[in-house]
Design a protein around this motif. Structure first.
Motif, PDB file in Angstrom:
ATOM      1  N   VAL A 135      86.636  90.158  34.083  1.00  0.00           N
ATOM      2  CA  VAL A 135      86.120  90.244  31.878  1.00  0.00           C
ATOM      3  C   VAL A 135      84.575  89.295  32.232  1.00  0.00           C
ATOM      4  CG1 VAL A 135      86.153  89.497  29.731  1.00  0.00           C
ATOM      5  CG2 VAL A 135      87.620  90.630  30.774  1.00  0.00           C
ATOM      6  N   ASP A 136      84.657  88.448  33.257  1.00  0.00           N
ATOM      7  CA  ASP A 136      83.335  87.805  33.244  1.00  0.00           C
ATOM      8  C   ASP A 136      82.287  88.414  33.986  1.00  0.00           C
ATOM      9  OD1 ASP A 136      84.610  86.092  31.445  1.00  0.00           O
ATOM     10  OD2 ASP A 136      85.557  84.961  33.218  1.00  0.00           O
ATOM     11  N   SER A 137      82.591  89.374  34.686  1.00  0.00           N
ATOM     12  CA  SER A 137      81.673  89.644  35.813  1.00  0.00           C
ATOM     13  C   SER A 137      80.066  90.156  35.063  1.00  0.00           C
ATOM     14  CB  SER A 137      82.237  90.557  36.639  1.00  0.00           C
ATOM     15  OG  SER A 137      81.962  91.726  36.048  1.00  0.00           O
ATOM     16  N   VAL A 138      79.004  90.244  35.084  1.00  0.00           N
ATOM     17  CA  VAL A 138      77.999  90.623  34.129  1.00  0.00           C
ATOM     18  C   VAL A 138      77.840  92.384  34.961  1.00  0.00           C
ATOM     19  CG1 VAL A 138      74.969  90.661  34.501  1.00  0.00           C
ATOM     20  CG2 VAL A 138      76.764  88.090  34.927  1.00  0.00           C
ATOM     21  N   CYS A 139      77.480  93.009  33.891  1.00  0.00           N
ATOM     22  CA  CYS A 139      76.709  94.729  33.745  1.00  0.00           C
ATOM     23  C   CYS A 139      75.677  94.702  34.419  1.00  0.00           C
ATOM     24  CB  CYS A 139      77.535  95.090  32.814  1.00  0.00           C
ATOM     25  SG  CYS A 139      79.437  95.016  32.332  1.00  0.00           S
ATOM     26  N   ALA A 140      75.508  95.141  35.049  1.00  0.00           N
ATOM     27  CA  ALA A 140      74.164  95.688  36.122  1.00  0.00           C
ATOM     28  C   ALA A 140      73.878  96.476  36.509  1.00  0.00           C
ATOM     29  CB  ALA A 140      73.346  94.361  36.804  1.00  0.00           C
ATOM     30  N   GLY A 141      72.383  96.930  36.307  1.00  0.00           N
ATOM     31  CA  GLY A 141      72.272  98.878  37.222  1.00  0.00           C
ATOM     32  C   GLY A 141      72.898 100.496  37.206  1.00  0.00           C
ATOM     33  N   GLU A 142      72.919 100.584  37.953  1.00  0.00           N
ATOM     34  CA  GLU A 142      73.379 102.064  38.296  1.00  0.00           C
ATOM     35  C   GLU A 142      75.104 101.811  38.994  1.00  0.00           C
ATOM     36  OE1 GLU A 142      70.160 102.671  39.290  1.00  0.00           O
ATOM     37  OE2 GLU A 142      68.933 103.195  37.558  1.00  0.00           O
ATOM     38  N   PRO A 143      75.728 102.980  38.340  1.00  0.00           N
ATOM     39  CA  PRO A 143      76.862 103.279  38.978  1.00  0.00           C
ATOM     40  C   PRO A 143      76.596 104.887  40.251  1.00  0.00           C
ATOM     41  CG  PRO A 143      77.092 104.410  37.362  1.00  0.00           C
ATOM     42  CD  PRO A 143      75.618 104.040  37.305  1.00  0.00           C
ATOM     43  N   SER A 144      76.998 104.553  41.517  1.00  0.00           N
ATOM     44  CA  SER A 144      77.322 105.342  42.097  1.00  0.00           C
ATOM     45  C   SER A 144      78.559 105.934  42.322  1.00  0.00           C
ATOM     46  CB  SER A 144      76.758 104.763  43.853  1.00  0.00           C
ATOM     47  OG  SER A 144      76.954 105.699  44.602  1.00  0.00           O
ATOM     48  N   LEU A 145      78.689 107.471  42.059  1.00  0.00           N
ATOM     49  CA  LEU A 145      79.799 107.874  42.043  1.00  0.00           C
ATOM     50  C   LEU A 145      79.887 108.071  43.183  1.00  0.00           C
ATOM     51  CD1 LEU A 145      79.691 111.045  39.798  1.00  0.00           C
ATOM     52  CD2 LEU A 145      81.020 109.141  39.884  1.00  0.00           C
ATOM     53  N   TYR A 146      79.113 108.500  44.224  1.00  0.00           N
ATOM     54  CA  TYR A 146      79.216 108.610  45.913  1.00  0.00           C
ATOM     55  C   TYR A 146      80.298 107.690  46.224  1.00  0.00           C
ATOM     56  CZ  TYR A 146      78.266 111.040  50.977  1.00  0.00           C
ATOM     57  OH  TYR A 146      78.532 110.796  51.511  1.00  0.00           O
ATOM     58  N   ASN A 147      79.193 106.467  46.453  1.00  0.00           N
ATOM     59  CA  ASN A 147      79.657 105.188  47.300  1.00  0.00           C
ATOM     60  C   ASN A 147      81.081 105.456  46.688  1.00  0.00           C
ATOM     61  OD1 ASN A 147      77.636 105.328  48.641  1.00  0.00           O
ATOM     62  ND2 ASN A 147      76.347 103.496  47.439  1.00  0.00           N
ATOM     63  N   SER A 148      81.304 104.948  45.071  1.00  0.00           N
ATOM     64  CA  SER A 148      82.773 104.797  44.866  1.00  0.00           C
ATOM     65  C   SER A 148      83.831 105.713  44.992  1.00  0.00           C
ATOM     66  CB  SER A 148      83.026 104.628  43.923  1.00  0.00           C
ATOM     67  OG  SER A 148      81.945 104.875  42.630  1.00  0.00           O
ATOM     68  N   LEU A 149      83.685 107.037  45.593  1.00  0.00           N
ATOM     69  CA  LEU A 149      84.327 108.507  45.987  1.00  0.00           C
ATOM     70  C   LEU A 149      85.253 107.987  47.656  1.00  0.00           C
ATOM     71  CD1 LEU A 149      83.164 111.198  43.283  1.00  0.00           C
ATOM     72  CD2 LEU A 149      85.360 109.830  43.686  1.00  0.00           C
ATOM     73  N   ASN A 150      84.049 107.411  47.990  1.00  0.00           N
ATOM     74  CA  ASN A 150      83.825 107.418  48.996  1.00  0.00           C
ATOM     75  C   ASN A 150      85.566 106.354  50.027  1.00  0.00           C
ATOM     76  OD1 ASN A 150      82.970 108.414  51.960  1.00  0.00           O
ATOM     77  ND2 ASN A 150      81.205 107.023  52.040  1.00  0.00           N
ATOM     78  N   LEU A 151      84.488 104.785  48.930  1.00  0.00           N
ATOM     79  CA  LEU A 151      84.845 104.285  49.306  1.00  0.00           C
ATOM     80  C   LEU A 151      87.142 104.469  48.807  1.00  0.00           C
ATOM     81  CD1 LEU A 151      84.814 101.463  50.279  1.00  0.00           C
ATOM     82  CD2 LEU A 151      84.838 100.393  47.638  1.00  0.00           C
ATOM     83  N   ALA A 152      86.855 105.062  48.180  1.00  0.00           N
ATOM     84  CA  ALA A 152      89.008 105.548  47.663  1.00  0.00           C
ATOM     85  C   ALA A 152      89.038 105.520  48.357  1.00  0.00           C
ATOM     86  CB  ALA A 152      88.866 105.717  46.142  1.00  0.00           C
ATOM     87  N   VAL A 153      88.238 107.072  48.985  1.00  0.00           N
ATOM     88  CA  VAL A 153      88.604 108.069  50.108  1.00  0.00           C
ATOM     89  C   VAL A 153      89.143 107.945  51.587  1.00  0.00           C
ATOM     90  CG1 VAL A 153      87.834 109.873  51.786  1.00  0.00           C
ATOM     91  CG2 VAL A 153      87.964 110.464  49.201  1.00  0.00           C
ATOM     92  N   GLN A 154      88.313 105.656  51.849  1.00  0.00           N
ATOM     93  CA  GLN A 154      88.473 105.955  53.188  1.00  0.00           C
ATOM     94  C   GLN A 154      89.819 105.113  53.360  1.00  0.00           C
ATOM     95  OE1 GLN A 154      86.302 106.381  55.325  1.00  0.00           O
ATOM     96  NE2 GLN A 154      85.084 107.160  54.173  1.00  0.00           N
ATOM     97  N   SER A 155      89.988 104.637  52.060  1.00  0.00           N
ATOM     98  CA  SER A 155      92.150 104.556  52.195  1.00  0.00           C
ATOM     99  C   SER A 155      93.177 105.547  51.738  1.00  0.00           C
ATOM    100  CB  SER A 155      91.833 103.262  51.450  1.00  0.00           C
ATOM    101  OG  SER A 155      91.118 102.406  50.335  1.00  0.00           O
ATOM    102  N   LEU A 156      92.304 106.026  50.947  1.00  0.00           N
ATOM    103  CA  LEU A 156      93.413 107.647  50.324  1.00  0.00           C
ATOM    104  C   LEU A 156      94.048 108.566  51.666  1.00  0.00           C
ATOM    105  CD1 LEU A 156      92.622 108.267  46.546  1.00  0.00           C
ATOM    106  CD2 LEU A 156      94.517 106.858  47.159  1.00  0.00           C
ATOM    107  N   LYS A 157      92.604 108.307  52.940  1.00  0.00           N
ATOM    108  CA  LYS A 157      93.473 109.122  53.222  1.00  0.00           C
ATOM    109  C   LYS A 157      93.749 109.727  54.487  1.00  0.00           C
ATOM    110  CE  LYS A 157      89.428 108.518  56.395  1.00  0.00           C
ATOM    111  NZ  LYS A 157      87.687 109.536  56.799  1.00  0.00           N
ATOM    112  N   HIS A 158      94.324 108.319  54.640  1.00  0.00           N
ATOM    113  CA  HIS A 158      94.820 107.587  55.531  1.00  0.00           C
ATOM    114  C   HIS A 158      96.626 107.438  54.863  1.00  0.00           C
ATOM    115  CE1 HIS A 158      91.902 106.231  58.149  1.00  0.00           C
ATOM    116  NE2 HIS A 158      92.000 105.744  57.489  1.00  0.00           N
TER     117      HIS A 158
END
Lengths: 366, 750
Positions: A135-158
């Motif tokens: 909750v205390d984290s600062v919101c900044a910049g733009e999100p990256s769909l690609y990076n987040s999906l990629n990160l998730a897939v790295q663990s999901l694919k196992h």
């Protein structure tokens, strides 16, 4: 420094037309129809979910939270981030209640990067703590769909093939900053059978429409906070189980010995402090009996009750469950024991109980 | 199958009032929002008439603006025909084809590789002209186009098999048979049931004469996307002459002179033969026109045909001398220091006084030049465009005493120090070019998504419509949201009017509007400015104020420029950015390429922002002359016309975003003047009916809140079943008594 106190004052915040929600529409087009459409889809959802489909019991879900600049927006109170995190806490609780042998991980994305807040695990407390901290984290910049999906897939694919692989994205921003072509990633996701769903906080974004359509997920945009909650809770229920995937791996091992301060794996006797977990040594999925029992109903869902009008009904006009008078126009009848229920009880039976009380009663009784 | 029923039902409902129309003959003006099946409705109705009364409606001529639009029409037609053959279970013998320029149809390996239309035309001509082919006959090594030869040898005997042909189909067919698709298409339009081509083939007298003059009288003509038809008419009749044109023409005349000299030495008989032909006059053409075979050509007025070419320009040398004199005169006229405006009779009198050129030979100038070029066997016609232009000008100026004006400007208004004299011979009366079309064909239908106010078109085009109707969209959800933003957050009135144009407060507020919108609108936003200059100023100012930087955090920015290649590059990248979720803004100009021909479906245009009212540049002398003419001849007040013109362009711009019933988009009019009834009332009905009192004169903040709400509503799931019964009908619903009554009622009203 200047901005902080200003934000706290409601009257200096966004201009709102709260009365518009109550506005009666003369032309009868916009408000009326949209709401009707919403109501219909709600009804349909209830009916759909009652259909006899086997649902996946073991789920691996990554929740991606957008922490970009747009999460500071105050159209959800007090702001989008706080509101989302709060709802997610409730979601995590509910999720583990309904899917005790499933796992969740949390990813945040901001400043064009994606970070893992928590790894995939079956411990709700860990996630809720992490969410509270975020909750205390600062919101900044733009999100990256690609990076987040990629990160998730790295663990999901196992994850083993018989379990479901899911990603749920809470997206507030209307833009994404990607290092590569996202359409290639969507293809990969599709081939890995990862189901991506998106809940948009502001408006419909094209790339999300394509992403969800291709991977078979759901895409919704919230209207307000209560709608947000409703949409989030939709994801508590497991998605339909893909019967095509053969379950080659040994399914579950429930013979787990409880000893002081931990559980032993029946195969290799490794010790674990919490369940459910996948054995790090022999790869067996370890769950306890109560977990399995609570997930059981997804495999054998309760059949939908038939819907009739009150007029056609002969006999007592009382709901078998709550004993209240049947006031609604429609009543629901259990297909096996022919008991009659009101709409409220019907929803309760299907959403929470997962078994017909009258059927149970007749089984136990003489 | 049911989809098709649903669709047909919708068509029937929306166009019911029109059903009674084509058989009666007469002309019509119809406004119907894009994406509601306007094209298919018209096609299906007229095809139905063609099938029912093959003798009364022999041909449908469907004119559209651009090649992609033409292709779209053909695809719709193909669907319709498939439906027909499925329903009737018999193959129908309809022939429908698209026609476009040589550049789009050529299959000759060398010629088709050229980039510009003019080059292709010229090259094609140099391979297919009759005397080239004659030379080839005697000397087989002389290059000709084998496709044309093949077509000429066998292509004319067998008509094109029935079917639907778009440009690619024609090319394929041509390749298979080894025939030239362009000439095949031009030949085939004579017996085709449906022809789809560009306006210019019918309106531009120079082209119409070649392509369309033999089309049957009992045809139905449809002008689609016709909101600019008056400008097309005017452009096709206007001539601009600069010093460069004159220099080119001088070269042409010299070439002519040399060629004549050479021919005289080698083949004097040829020139004599020509002379004899000219004495006989243009009788052939006259006979043809009297028997009503030809579409009359406004450049070649009737009277000319009855006379022989006057003696003064009958011989080739005399004519070249005549051209020289005329050219010298024009040169002297271009050497002016101040602006001159005069009428055609004034001009003729002056030319007679100064260089003793009479009116009569001038009138024959165009014909005489064509004849000479034929006689001299000039291969590359494209080279002679300057001479052709001058001769057309001569004919037009001497033929029409009314409806035209001559303006000579020594320099452009913006650059008063650089001498760049231009002679504008400008047509002020669009009805001159379109008159032959109205006279010749039994039904002419003018249609577009934005034709409001409807009554002005019959007035400026000078015809009497039988039907005038403006249709609205029947929507299951309100998928368009027009907002008129009149004030900034600081209550500064937003307007692009001249006095506040440079005002920093206005520019800042405009920037603020775009910035706020870029934060809440997903994917693509298209912003229109009133002119390139205005856009440049504003963007420069935004850059200085740091607004641009803030916008770029939300979306990428692309800008339309006057360079076509640059613009298409920008468009491509814009679409890519919309597609992959980055989001983009396209800054463009009303009346520019983007505002006219390019659709922004779905995510490519979720919002359109119109900065200011796109009035034309009112200081232009041509415009002033035209306004004056409209006032005197048609009793249309200047202000009415200017507002009409501005509003149709504004409507055209914002209409780019909604291209169908499943599409949705915001339309933001950022100028307080839009809120006035005289402006608002001129918007198309389908936009107007969604402008409520609550969406007038909003501040930026209010607009943002309304937009947010709208976008969330629109993002809710929307399925076809939701439309059923409202904007889509099943067959049962269509046949129900209630619906039939409703349709009859609607038909009665309009």
């Amino acid at each position: 420094m200047d901005e902080e106190p200003e934000r706290a004052k409601r009257w200096e915040g966004g201009y709102e037309r709260t009365w518009e929600v109550l506005k009666e529409d003369e032309s009868g087009s916009l408000k009326a129809t949209v709401e009707e459409i919403l109501f219909q889809s709600k009804r349909r959802r209830v009916i759909e979910s009652h259909e006899q489909v086997r649902l996946g019991m073991m789920r691996h879900l990554y929740v991606v939270i957008d922490c970009s600049r747009s999460m500071d927006d105050q159209d959800l109170k007090p702001n989008r981030l706080t509101s989302s995190l709060k709802l997610l806490e409730a979601f995590v609780g509910e999720y583990f209640d309904q899917n005790p042998i499933s796992q969740v991980g949390i990813i945040t994305t901001k400043n064009k990067r994606a970070e893992k807040l928590t790894d995939l695990s079956g411990n709700p407390k860990k996630h809720i703590d992490a969410l509270k901290k975020a909750v205390d984290s600062v919101c900044a910049g733009e999100p990256s769909l690609y990076n987040s999906l990629n990160l998730a897939v790295q663990s999901l694919k196992h994850m083993p093939g018989h379990t479901s692989r899911e990603i749920l994205i809470i997206l507030s921003s209307l833009t994404t900053c990607d290092p590569a072509n996202i359409y290639e990633l969507i293809k990969t996701l599709k081939s890995l059978k990862v189901r991506v769903s998106v809940i948009g906080l502001s408006a419909e974004v094209r790339v999300c429409t394509v992403l969800t359509r291709e991977t078979g997920g759901l895409y919704h945009v919230i209207l307000d906070e209560s709608h947000f909650k409703e949409l989030l809770m939709m994801h508590v229920k497991p998605p339909p189980f893909d019967l095509e995937t053969p379950s080659t791996t040994p399914f579950l091992e429930t013979q787990i010995c409880l000893s002081l301060g931990g559980y032993f794996c029946p195969q290799c006797h490794a010790k674990y402090t919490e369940l459910p977990v996948e054995c790090k040594v022999c790869g067996l999925t370890l769950v306890s009996a109560p977990h399995l029992a609570r997930s059981f109903h997804h495999l054998f869902p309760l059949q939908a009750f038939t819907e009739n009008s009150v007029e056609e009904h002969q006999g007592d006009r009382f709901c078998q469950a709550c004993q209240g008078e049947l006031k609604d126009k429609t009543i629901f009848t259990c297909t096996s024991c022919q008991s009659v229920f009101c709409m409220e009880c019907d929803l309760f039976i299907h959403d929470s109980l997962h078994c017909c009380p009258c059927c149970i009663h007749s089984q136990i009784g003489p | 199958m049911s989809d098709m029923f649903i669709f047909m039902a919708q068509v029937y409902r929306e166009l019911q009032p029109f059903v009674a129309h084509p058989e009666g003959g007469g002309h019509g003006v119809l406004e119907m929002p894009s994406g509601t099946g306007k094209t298919i409705s018209l096609l299906s109705l007229i095809v139905a008439y063609q099938r029912a009364f093959p003798l009364e409606v022999t041909k449908l001529i469907y004119c559209s603006r651009t090649v992609p639009e033409i292709e779209k029409v053909v695809e719709e037609l193909r669907k319709l025909m498939e439906f027909y053959s499925k329903q009737t279970r018999e193959s129908n013998n309809f022939l429908a084809l698209a026609l476009s320029s040589r550049r789009n149809l050529c299959i000759h390996p060398e010629v088709s590789s050229l980039r510009f239309g003019k080059e292709v035309d010229g090259k094609c001509h140099s391979l297919t002209a009759s005397y080239i082919r004659a030379q080839h006959h005697s000397n087989p090594s002389f290059p000709v186009c084998q496709f044309y030869e093949e077509f000429d040898a066998v292509g004319r005997q067998v008509p094109l098999p029935a079917g639907i042909y778009n440009l690619d189909d024609l090319k394929d067919f041509g390749r298979r048979k080894g025939w030239c698709p362009y000439y095949l298409a031009r030949y085939s339009i004579l017996h085709a049931n449906i022809v789809v081509y560009s306006y210019h083939y019918l309106l531009d007298p120079k082209i119409a004469d070649l392509v369309s003059k033999e089309l049957a009288k009992k045809s139905v003509v449809v002008f689609d996307e016709a909101h600019n038809i008056d400008n097309v008419c005017i452009d096709s009749m206007s001539v601009n002459i600069t010093r460069r044109t004159l220099d080119h023409c001088q070269n042409n005349v010299d070439t002519l002179h040399n060629t004549i000299h050479k021919i005289k030495e080698t083949d004097a008989a040829k020139l004599k033969e020509e002379y004899r032909r000219l004495v006989e006059g243009l009788k052939e053409a006259n006979v043809a026109r009297e028997t009503d075979v030809y579409l009359s050509n406004p450049v070649l007025p009737d009277e000319i045909l009855q006379e022989a070419v006057p003696g003064t320009i009958r011989t080739a040398e005399h004519f070249v001398g005549f051209l020289r004199r005329f050219l010298e005169y024009l040169k002297s006229r271009l050497r002016v220091q101040h602006v001159i405006q005069e009428s055609a009779p004034q001009f003729l009198k002056d030319i007679y006084d100064k260089v003793c050129i009479d009116r009569k030979p001038l009138r024959f100038c165009a014909e005489r030049l064509q004849s000479l070029l034929r006689t001299l066997e000039i291969t590359d016609i494209a080279d002679f465009s300057a001479a052709t232009l001058i001769s057309n000008f001569a004919t037009l100026v001497s033929t029409y005493s009314q409806g035209f004006t001559i303006i000579i400007e020594p320099f452009e208004d913006r650059t008063p120090t650089i001498a760049n004299p231009v002679l504008h011979f400008s047509c002020m009366d669009p009805s001159i070019a379109i008159k032959p079309v109205f006279q010749r064909f039994q039904s002419v239908i003018i249609t577009s998504g934005t034709l409001s106010p409807l009554d002005i078109y019959p007035r400026i085009l000078d015809f009497h419509p039988v039907t005038m109707a403006s249709f609205t969209m029947t929507l299951a959800r309100t998928c368009l949201c027009p907002l008129i933003v009149g004030r900034g957050n600081d209550q500064v009135a937003l307007s692009s009017k001249f006095e506040t144009r440079e005002d920093f407060a206005v520019i800042r507020n405009y920037g603020n509007l775009l910035m706020e919108m870029s934060a809440i609108v997903p994917d693509g936003i298209v912003a229109f400015f009133t002119s390139y200059v205005y856009m440049e100023n504003i963007v420069a100012s935004w850059y200085e104020q740091g607004i641009l930087e803030n916008i770029q955090r939300n979306k990428l920015i692309f800008i339309e420029t006057q360079d076509a290649a640059e613009t298409s590059m920008a468009l491509e990248k814009y679409q890519e950015a919309c597609e992959n979720g980055r989001g983009a803004i396209l800054l463009s100009v009303a009346r520019g390429k983007v505002s006219e021909g390019i659709d922004f479906v779905h995510h490519f245009g979720r919002a359109v922002i119109m900065f200011g009212v796109p009035y034309v540049y009112t200081q232009s002398r041509i415009l002033k002359a035209r306004l004056e003419y409209l006032r005197d001849q048609f009793q249309i007040r200047e202000n009415d016309f200017l507002t009409f013109d501005a509003m149709r362009h504004a409507a055209q711009c914002v209409g780019r975003a909604i291209r169908g019933k499943t599409d949705y988009g915001l339309m933001i009019f950022a100028d307080k003047r839009y809120a006035r009834a005289d402006k608002r009332g001129k918007l198309p009905r389908w936009i107007q009916e969604h402008i409520t009192d609550g969406s007038l004169n909003l501040t930026v903040d209010e607009a943002v809140q309304l937009s947010k709400h709208f976008l969330r509503q629109m993002a809710q799931p929307f399925r076809q079943e939701d439309q059923l019964g409202l904007s889509l009908l099943t067959l049962e619903q269509l046949e129900s008594e209630e619906m039939l009554q409703k349709i009859a009622q609607v038909a009665h009203q309009t």
